[in-house]
Scaffold this motif. Structure first.
Motif, PDB file in Angstrom:
ATOM      1  N   UNK A  61      45.943  37.492  35.122  1.00 17.64           N
ATOM      2  CA  UNK A  61      46.047  36.496  34.055  1.00 17.64           C
ATOM      3  C   UNK A  61      45.648  35.094  34.526  1.00 17.64           C
ATOM      4  N   UNK A  62      45.670  34.873  35.828  1.00 17.46           N
ATOM      5  CA  UNK A  62      45.216  33.578  36.361  1.00 17.46           C
ATOM      6  C   UNK A  62      43.693  33.489  36.405  1.00 17.46           C
ATOM      7  N   UNK A  63      43.044  34.648  36.542  1.00 17.58           N
ATOM      8  CA  UNK A  63      41.580  34.687  36.592  1.00 17.58           C
ATOM      9  C   UNK A  63      41.051  35.419  35.353  1.00 17.58           C
ATOM     10  N   UNK A  64      40.540  34.694  34.358  1.00 19.80           N
ATOM     11  CA  UNK A  64      40.034  35.351  33.150  1.00 19.80           C
ATOM     12  C   UNK A  64      38.765  36.162  33.395  1.00 19.80           C
ATOM     13  N   UNK A  65      38.115  35.957  34.541  1.00 21.40           N
ATOM     14  CA  UNK A  65      36.933  36.729  34.908  1.00 21.40           C
ATOM     15  C   UNK A  65      37.202  37.410  36.252  1.00 21.40           C
ATOM     16  N   UNK A  66      36.475  38.495  36.528  1.00 22.32           N
ATOM     17  CA  UNK A  66      36.679  39.281  37.746  1.00 22.32           C
ATOM     18  C   UNK A  66      36.217  38.507  38.968  1.00 22.32           C
ATOM     19  N   UNK A  67      37.060  38.461  39.980  1.00 24.85           N
ATOM     20  CA  UNK A  67      36.702  37.852  41.263  1.00 24.85           C
ATOM     21  C   UNK A  67      37.193  38.777  42.366  1.00 24.85           C
ATOM     22  N   UNK A  68      36.666  38.570  43.556  1.00 29.65           N
ATOM     23  CA  UNK A  68      37.098  39.376  44.700  1.00 29.65           C
ATOM     24  C   UNK A  68      37.750  38.495  45.749  1.00 29.65           C
ATOM     25  N   UNK A  69      38.570  39.136  46.568  1.00 35.04           N
ATOM     26  CA  UNK A  69      39.133  38.504  47.762  1.00 35.04           C
ATOM     27  C   UNK A  69      39.922  37.226  47.466  1.00 35.04           C
ATOM     28  N   UNK A  70      41.092  37.415  46.885  1.00 35.42           N
ATOM     29  CA  UNK A  70      42.045  36.324  46.674  1.00 35.42           C
ATOM     30  C   UNK A  70      43.255  36.621  47.559  1.00 35.42           C
ATOM     31  N   UNK A  84      41.437  46.572  30.717  1.00 29.40           N
ATOM     32  CA  UNK A  84      41.335  45.902  29.412  1.00 29.40           C
ATOM     33  C   UNK A  84      40.656  44.546  29.562  1.00 29.40           C
ATOM     34  N   UNK A  85      41.027  43.791  30.601  1.00 29.88           N
ATOM     35  CA  UNK A  85      40.514  42.434  30.774  1.00 29.88           C
ATOM     36  C   UNK A  85      39.171  42.397  31.499  1.00 29.88           C
ATOM     37  N   UNK A  86      39.025  43.189  32.553  1.00 35.12           N
ATOM     38  CA  UNK A  86      37.807  43.144  33.377  1.00 35.12           C
ATOM     39  C   UNK A  86      36.852  44.310  33.120  1.00 35.12           C
ATOM     40  N   UNK A  87      37.374  45.401  32.591  1.00 36.48           N
ATOM     41  CA  UNK A  87      36.551  46.589  32.432  1.00 36.48           C
ATOM     42  C   UNK A  87      36.426  47.393  33.707  1.00 36.48           C
ATOM     43  N   UNK A  88      37.186  47.038  34.730  1.00 34.57           N
ATOM     44  CA  UNK A  88      37.173  47.744  36.007  1.00 34.57           C
ATOM     45  C   UNK A  88      38.404  47.356  36.810  1.00 34.57           C
ATOM     46  N   UNK A  89      38.599  48.007  37.947  1.00 35.63           N
ATOM     47  CA  UNK A  89      39.769  47.714  38.775  1.00 35.63           C
ATOM     48  C   UNK A  89      39.619  46.361  39.461  1.00 35.63           C
ATOM     49  N   UNK A  90      40.734  45.814  39.881  1.00 33.73           N
ATOM     50  CA  UNK A  90      40.709  44.547  40.607  1.00 33.73           C
ATOM     51  C   UNK A  90      40.266  44.767  42.051  1.00 33.73           C
ATOM     52  N   UNK A  91      39.889  43.673  42.702  1.00 36.31           N
ATOM     53  CA  UNK A  91      39.525  43.730  44.126  1.00 36.31           C
ATOM     54  C   UNK A  91      39.996  42.441  44.793  1.00 36.31           C
ATOM     55  N   UNK A  92      41.250  42.059  44.479  1.00 36.16           N
ATOM     56  CA  UNK A  92      41.780  40.817  45.040  1.00 36.16           C
ATOM     57  C   UNK A  92      41.998  40.917  46.547  1.00 36.16           C
ATOM     58  N   UNK A  93      42.443  42.087  47.005  1.00 35.62           N
ATOM     59  CA  UNK A  93      42.692  42.306  48.439  1.00 35.62           C
ATOM     60  C   UNK A  93      43.607  41.222  49.018  1.00 35.62           C
ATOM     61  N   UNK A  94      44.714  40.978  48.346  1.00 40.30           N
ATOM     62  CA  UNK A  94      45.665  39.975  48.807  1.00 40.30           C
ATOM     63  C   UNK A  94      46.350  40.428  50.096  1.00 40.30           C
ATOM     64  N   UNK A  95      46.996  39.476  50.764  1.00 39.53           N
ATOM     65  CA  UNK A  95      47.757  39.831  51.964  1.00 39.53           C
ATOM     66  C   UNK A  95      48.862  40.829  51.613  1.00 39.53           C
ATOM     67  N   UNK A  96      49.488  40.618  50.448  1.00 44.79           N
ATOM     68  CA  UNK A  96      50.573  41.506  50.034  1.00 44.79           C
ATOM     69  C   UNK A  96      50.034  42.901  49.728  1.00 44.79           C
ATOM     70  N   UNK A  97      48.831  42.968  49.137  1.00 43.94           N
ATOM     71  CA  UNK A  97      48.216  44.261  48.832  1.00 43.94           C
ATOM     72  C   UNK A  97      47.883  45.015  50.118  1.00 43.94           C
ATOM     73  N   UNK A  98      47.362  44.300  51.097  1.00 44.57           N
ATOM     74  CA  UNK A  98      47.036  44.933  52.370  1.00 44.57           C
ATOM     75  C   UNK A  98      48.292  45.441  53.070  1.00 44.57           C
TER      76      UNK A  98
END
Length: 203
Positions: free
Chosen positions: A170-179, A114-128
Motif C-alpha cells: 500500500x506504500x508503493x502504488x506501483x511494483x518495485x523491487x528490493x525494499x 490485485x494491485x500489481x498483477x504479480x507477486x511482490x519482490x521487496x526482499x526485505x530484511x524481515x522477509x529474508x
C-alpha cells in the motif's frame, strides 16, 4: 518467444527451484522422504546462490527479482506439501498456529496480484530472515524432527513479515523491487516520485 540468452546465471538458479517441482512431487508421490528432503535442501541452497551471484556479478534486475520471489514461494509450498505428507502428525497437532501464519500470507499474495498483477519482490530484511527460518525449520523437521522454539520463532517472524509486506504494497502504488523494510521505504525516492506523478496527473 522464450530466448535462453535473455537469462543470466543467477536467473537459472531461480529457474531450478521452479523446474525441480515435478521431481519433488514425484518423491512425495512415491514416499521417498529422504530423497525429497535432500533435493529440497538443494532448492533452498539455490536461493542463497542466486542472490549472491546477482550481487557479485552486478546482474540484479527486475526480472531476476521476480523469478527469485516465484522460486521462493514455490519452494515454500513444496516444503509444506512435504510436511503434510511426511509429518502429518506434527501438522495436525499445530494446524492452528500454521493457519495463523499461512492465511495472512495468502491474503498478501491476493492483494499483490490485485494491485500489481504479480507477486511482490521487496526482499526485505524481515522477509529474508523469515525465509531462512522457514527453510531451516522445515529441513530440520524432515531430517531430525521438530524443534519447537524454532517453530514458534518462525511463526512470529512470518506474521510480522507478512504485515510488513502488506504495508509496503500500500506504500508503493506501483511494483518495485528490493525494499529493505518500512523504515527504508519512508525515505525511498521511488515512492515519493510516484506520489508526485499521480498528483500531477490528477489521478
Amino acid at each position: 518467444m522464450f530466448r535462453f540468452e535473455k537469462y543470466n546465471i543467477a536467473d537459472w538458479f531461480s529457474f531450478y527451484r521452479i523446474l525441480a517441482v515435478p521431481l519433488l512431487l514425484a518423491f512425495v508421490w512415491y514416499g521417498e522422504r529422504t530423497l525429497f528432503t535432500w533435493f529440497l535442501l538443494v532448492s533452498y541452497s539455490t536461493d542463497a546462490i542466486d542472490g549472491f551471484l546477482a550481487r557479485k556479478l552486478k546482474i540484479v534486475s527486475a526480472r531476476g527479482s521476480q523469478l527469485d520471489s516465484v522460486g521462493d514461494q514455490i519452494t515454500l509450498i513444496m516444503g509444506l506439501i512435504g510436511l503434510i505428507v511426511f509429518e502429518i502428525a506434527f501438522m495436525k497437532a499445530n494446524y492452528g498456529l500454521i493457519l495463523l501464519a499461512f492465511i495472512p500470507y495468502i491474503l498478501q499474495m491476493i492483494i499483490a496480484f490485485v494491485i500489481y498483477g504479480k507477486t511482490t519482490a521487496f526482499h526485505t530484511y524481515l522477509a529474508k530472515t523469515s525465509a531462512l527460518l522457514q527453510g531451516v525449520f522445515i529441513l530440520w523437521l524432515l531430517f531430525f524432527g521438530p524443534v519447537y522454539w524454532l517453530f514458534y520463532t518462525m511463526i512470529i517472524i512470518g506474521i510480522l513479515e507478512t504485515i510488513e509486506e502488506i504495508s509496503l504494497i500500500y506504500m508503493y502504488p506501483h511494483w518495485v523491487k528490493d525494499v529493505k523494510g518500512i523504515f527504508w521505504a519512508l525515505k525511498d525516492d521511488r515512492r515519493t516520485i510516484r506520489k508526485k506523478t499521480v498528483k500531477k496527473n490528477g489521478v
